[in-house]
Design an enzyme around this catalytic site. Structure first.
Site, PDB file in Angstrom:
ATOM      1  N   VAL A 189       0.840  -1.195   0.000  1.00 48.24           N
ATOM      2  CA  VAL A 189       0.000   0.000   0.000  1.00 48.24           C
ATOM      3  C   VAL A 189       0.876   1.246   0.000  1.00 48.24           C
ATOM      4  CG1 VAL A 189      -0.242  -0.026   2.513  1.00 48.24           C
ATOM      5  CG2 VAL A 189      -1.942   1.142   1.153  1.00 48.24           C
ATOM      6  N   CYS A 190       0.429   2.247  -0.744  1.00 46.81           N
ATOM      7  CA  CYS A 190       1.122   3.533  -0.798  1.00 46.81           C
ATOM      8  C   CYS A 190       0.396   4.468   0.168  1.00 46.81           C
ATOM      9  CB  CYS A 190       1.078   4.076  -2.226  1.00 46.81           C
ATOM     10  SG  CYS A 190       1.924   5.645  -2.408  1.00 46.81           S
TER      11      CYS A 190
END
Length: 156
Positions: A86-87
């Site tokens: 996940v960013c």
């Protein structure tokens, strides 16, 4: 155990006692407090019927280094890749602050899930679909939730 232990125990207590939370701690081994598994339960379309299991891995240098997040449940989202990475800006090494707490990270992650950051997608194809045909994106995301989501715990 390092200095992280007392802080993580306090943070875990806060996460477990949070009222009306959209997350629920799962398997957290007291012997390895550096690894948490959490259920996320977004309350906004298209993810409102889904439940997503994530892993939070805290480094031994916590809180001076950020935790790593990984989706264990597949999710149709522009900011989460196929491997569950996940960013999320708050945990990037450039933005991390030692005063940041796990509960804040969870709130930021839930906000990101419900309002994707289209400026920094990990899946450009889904970001483009979200921007050009939101109705199609929502339908695909809901179908993906039905197929891949965890079971919602009683009372949530």
């Amino acid at each position: 155990m390092g200095s992280y232990s007392r802080r993580l125990q306090m943070e875990l207590k806060d996460v477990m006692s949070a009222k009306d939370a959209l997350y629920k701690p799962l398997a957290i081994d007291e012997k390895n407090i550096l690894h948490w598994e959490i259920l996320l339960m977004p309350n906004k379309e298209p993810y409102h019927k889904g439940v997503f299991k994530i892993a939070i891995d805290f480094p031994a240098e916590y809180p001076f280094k950020p935790p790593k997040l990984n989706f264990l449940t597949k999710i149709y989202h522009p900011n989460v890749d196929e491997k569950g990475n996940v960013c999320l800006g708050i945990i990037s090494p450039d933005h991390w602050k030692p005063a940041t707490r796990a509960e804040q990270v969870l709130h930021c992650l839930l906000s990101l899930i419900m309002e994707p950051d289209l400026e920094h997608p990990l899946r450009a194809d889904l970001a483009e679909e979200y921007q050009t045909d939101k109705k199609k994106f929502f339908k695909n995301a809901e179908d993906y939730c039905k197929k891949n989501s965890e079971k919602r715990p009683d009372g949530f």
